[in-house]
Design a protein around this motif. Sequence first.
Motif, mmCIF file in Angstrom:
data_model
loop_
_atom_site.group_PDB
_atom_site.id
_atom_site.type_symbol
_atom_site.label_atom_id
_atom_site.label_comp_id
_atom_site.label_asym_id
_atom_site.label_seq_id
_atom_site.Cartn_x
_atom_site.Cartn_y
_atom_site.Cartn_z
ATOM 1 N N GLN A 73 0.771 -1.518 0.183
ATOM 2 C CA GLN A 73 -0.088 0.211 0.281
ATOM 3 C C GLN A 73 0.749 1.353 0.308
ATOM 4 O O GLN A 73 0.513 2.163 -0.633
ATOM 5 N N LEU A 74 1.662 1.168 0.860
ATOM 6 C CA LEU A 74 2.490 2.446 0.514
ATOM 7 C C LEU A 74 4.288 2.328 -0.581
ATOM 8 O O LEU A 74 3.988 3.748 -0.599
ATOM 9 N N LEU A 75 3.826 1.302 -0.957
ATOM 10 C CA LEU A 75 4.552 1.659 -2.153
ATOM 11 C C LEU A 75 3.761 2.099 -3.498
ATOM 12 O O LEU A 75 4.192 3.495 -4.290
ATOM 13 N N ALA A 76 2.672 1.809 -3.573
ATOM 14 C CA ALA A 76 1.383 2.568 -4.514
ATOM 15 C C ALA A 76 1.881 3.490 -3.842
ATOM 16 O O ALA A 76 1.856 4.346 -5.129
ATOM 17 N N ASN A 77 1.250 3.860 -2.781
ATOM 18 C CA ASN A 77 0.715 5.409 -2.595
ATOM 19 C C ASN A 77 1.986 6.448 -2.474
ATOM 20 O O ASN A 77 2.301 7.633 -3.648
ATOM 21 N N SER A 78 3.613 5.600 -2.479
ATOM 22 C CA SER A 78 4.550 6.872 -3.074
ATOM 23 C C SER A 78 5.192 6.597 -4.315
ATOM 24 O O SER A 78 5.313 8.159 -4.650
ATOM 25 N N ILE A 79 4.252 5.999 -4.598
ATOM 26 C CA ILE A 79 5.078 6.032 -6.586
ATOM 27 C C ILE A 79 4.135 6.487 -7.592
ATOM 28 O O ILE A 79 4.531 7.390 -8.024
ATOM 29 N N ALA A 80 2.462 6.472 -6.764
ATOM 30 C CA ALA A 80 1.814 7.375 -7.740
ATOM 31 C C ALA A 80 1.825 9.241 -7.329
ATOM 32 O O ALA A 80 2.462 10.427 -7.912
ATOM 33 N N THR A 81 2.752 9.735 -5.852
ATOM 34 C CA THR A 81 3.028 10.780 -5.408
ATOM 35 C C THR A 81 3.999 11.493 -6.228
ATOM 36 O O THR A 81 4.593 12.646 -6.454
ATOM 37 N N VAL A 82 5.431 10.558 -6.671
ATOM 38 C CA VAL A 82 6.479 10.960 -6.869
ATOM 39 C C VAL A 82 6.478 11.121 -8.474
ATOM 40 O O VAL A 82 6.168 11.765 -9.012
ATOM 41 N N PHE A 83 5.338 10.508 -9.429
ATOM 42 C CA PHE A 83 5.285 10.366 -11.338
ATOM 43 C C PHE A 83 3.911 11.880 -10.783
ATOM 44 O O PHE A 83 4.609 13.285 -11.486
ATOM 45 N N GLY A 84 2.813 11.988 -9.911
ATOM 46 C CA GLY A 84 2.508 12.958 -9.767
ATOM 47 C C GLY A 84 3.148 14.773 -9.463
ATOM 48 O O GLY A 84 2.784 15.249 -10.034
ATOM 49 N N LEU A 85 3.536 14.604 -7.883
ATOM 50 C CA LEU A 85 4.497 15.757 -7.709
ATOM 51 C C LEU A 85 5.447 15.715 -9.158
ATOM 52 O O LEU A 85 5.300 17.301 -9.448
ATOM 53 N N GLY A 86 6.201 15.254 -10.003
ATOM 54 C CA GLY A 86 6.744 15.601 -10.802
ATOM 55 C C GLY A 86 6.156 15.990 -11.440
ATOM 56 O O GLY A 86 6.669 17.007 -12.401
ATOM 57 N N ILE A 87 5.349 15.451 -12.047
ATOM 58 C CA ILE A 87 4.024 16.369 -13.353
ATOM 59 C C ILE A 87 3.549 17.898 -13.100
ATOM 60 O O ILE A 87 3.768 17.886 -14.331
ATOM 61 N N LEU A 88 3.278 17.737 -11.687
ATOM 62 C CA LEU A 88 2.637 18.937 -11.181
ATOM 63 C C LEU A 88 3.430 19.801 -11.587
ATOM 64 O O LEU A 88 3.983 21.490 -11.532
ATOM 65 N N ILE A 89 5.066 19.954 -11.102
ATOM 66 C CA ILE A 89 5.982 20.612 -10.431
ATOM 67 C C ILE A 89 6.329 21.046 -12.316
ATOM 68 O O ILE A 89 6.735 22.703 -13.139
ATOM 69 N N LEU A 90 6.745 19.952 -12.823
ATOM 70 C CA LEU A 90 7.044 20.340 -14.538
ATOM 71 C C LEU A 90 6.075 21.378 -14.893
ATOM 72 O O LEU A 90 6.205 22.033 -16.195
ATOM 73 N N LEU A 91 4.609 21.302 -15.197
ATOM 74 C CA LEU A 91 3.905 21.649 -15.552
ATOM 75 C C LEU A 91 3.588 23.107 -14.820
ATOM 76 O O LEU A 91 3.707 24.614 -15.579
ATOM 77 N N LEU A 92 3.543 23.025 -13.987
ATOM 78 C CA LEU A 92 3.156 24.757 -13.167
ATOM 79 C C LEU A 92 4.184 25.508 -12.540
ATOM 80 O O LEU A 92 3.711 26.517 -12.260
ATOM 81 N N GLY A 93 5.123 24.724 -12.929
ATOM 82 C CA GLY A 93 6.837 25.763 -12.086
ATOM 83 C C GLY A 93 7.082 27.052 -13.119
ATOM 84 O O GLY A 93 6.654 28.264 -12.435
ATOM 85 N N PRO A 94 6.198 26.949 -14.699
ATOM 86 C CA PRO A 94 6.663 28.476 -15.521
ATOM 87 C C PRO A 94 5.758 28.928 -14.442
ATOM 88 O O PRO A 94 5.634 30.375 -14.933
ATOM 89 N N VAL A 95 4.801 28.794 -14.471
ATOM 90 C CA VAL A 95 3.467 29.336 -13.489
ATOM 91 C C VAL A 95 3.631 30.608 -12.284
ATOM 92 O O VAL A 95 3.559 31.946 -12.212
ATOM 93 N N SER A 96 4.103 30.044 -11.439
ATOM 94 C CA SER A 96 4.029 30.292 -10.052
ATOM 95 C C SER A 96 4.665 30.182 -9.222
ATOM 96 O O SER A 96 5.455 29.932 -8.268
#
Length: 258
Positions: A69-92
Motif C-alpha cells: 500500500q505504501l509502495l503504491a502510494n509513494s510511486i503515484a505521488t512521485v510521478f504526480g508531483l513531478g508532472i505538476l512541478i513540470l507543468l505549473l512551475g513556469p507559472v507560479s
Amino acid sequence: MTATEAAEHDRTGEAATAGEPQPAPGATPPRTPLTSRAAAELIGTALLVAIVIGSGIQATELTRDVGIQLLANSIATVFGLGILILLLGPVSGAHFNPVVTLAEWWTARRGGDGVTAREVAVYVPAQIVGAIAGAVLADAMFNKPLVEWSTHDRSAGHLLLGEVVATAGLVLLIFGLARTNQLRFAPVAVASYIGAAYWFTSSTSFANPAVTVGRTFSDTFAGIAPGSLLGFIGAQLVGGIVGLALVALIFVRGRSAA
C-alpha cells in the motif's frame, strides 16, 4: 549588408541579450498575473492531495499488505508531483506548500529572489483551499463520504521528528538547487526526494502544512486525525527553519578575493 557586417550584427545582438538582467533561478516567472499564479497554486495543491489520498484509497482496496500500500502510494505521488512541478512551475514556481512559500519570502526579504508579503497572503490560502478541495475530490472519486474526519492518530514524538527531518530536507534541496543554479532539475529532484522520504522518515513525509490540513478531511490510508494537526504543522515549520539554516551554512555565496 555583407556577411562580415551580418556576423558583427549577430554578435552585437547576442552581447546585448547577455547583458540584459535575467530572472534568477527559482524566482516567480515575470509578468504572470497574480490571479494566474494563485490559480496554479490552488489547482496544483488540489491535484497533489487528490493523488496522495486517491492512490492511498486505491491501494487499500487492492491489497491488505501495508508495505505494498505504501509502495503504491509513494510511486503515484512521485510521478504526480513531478508532472505538476513540470507543468505549473513556469507559472507560479509550483510551491504547493506554505513552508516553501514562507521560506522564499524570507530569502527575498534578506536580499534574495522570491515572493512578496502580498503574494504570500494570496499563495498560502490558495494552497490550503486547494488541499481541502483535493481531499474532497479524492473521496468523491472513490464514493467515500465527501468530508469524513480522519481517525489516524499521528501525535507520537518520533513522528514529529520525522516531519522536521522531511521538511528540512525538502527546503535544503529546493533552495540548494536555486543557489547552485540547478532548478531545472526540480521536477525530478523534488519528486524523488519526497518518494524516498516516504520510506526513510517515520511520518511518511507530509512535509507540507496545506497537504496536512487536506488529509484531515479523509478517513483513509493517507489521513491524519485533526488532533495531530497542530503538532505536525509545528514540526514542519521547525523543519523549514532548520532547512534554511542548513542552506545558509552549506551554500555560502561566493565572495570576491581580497
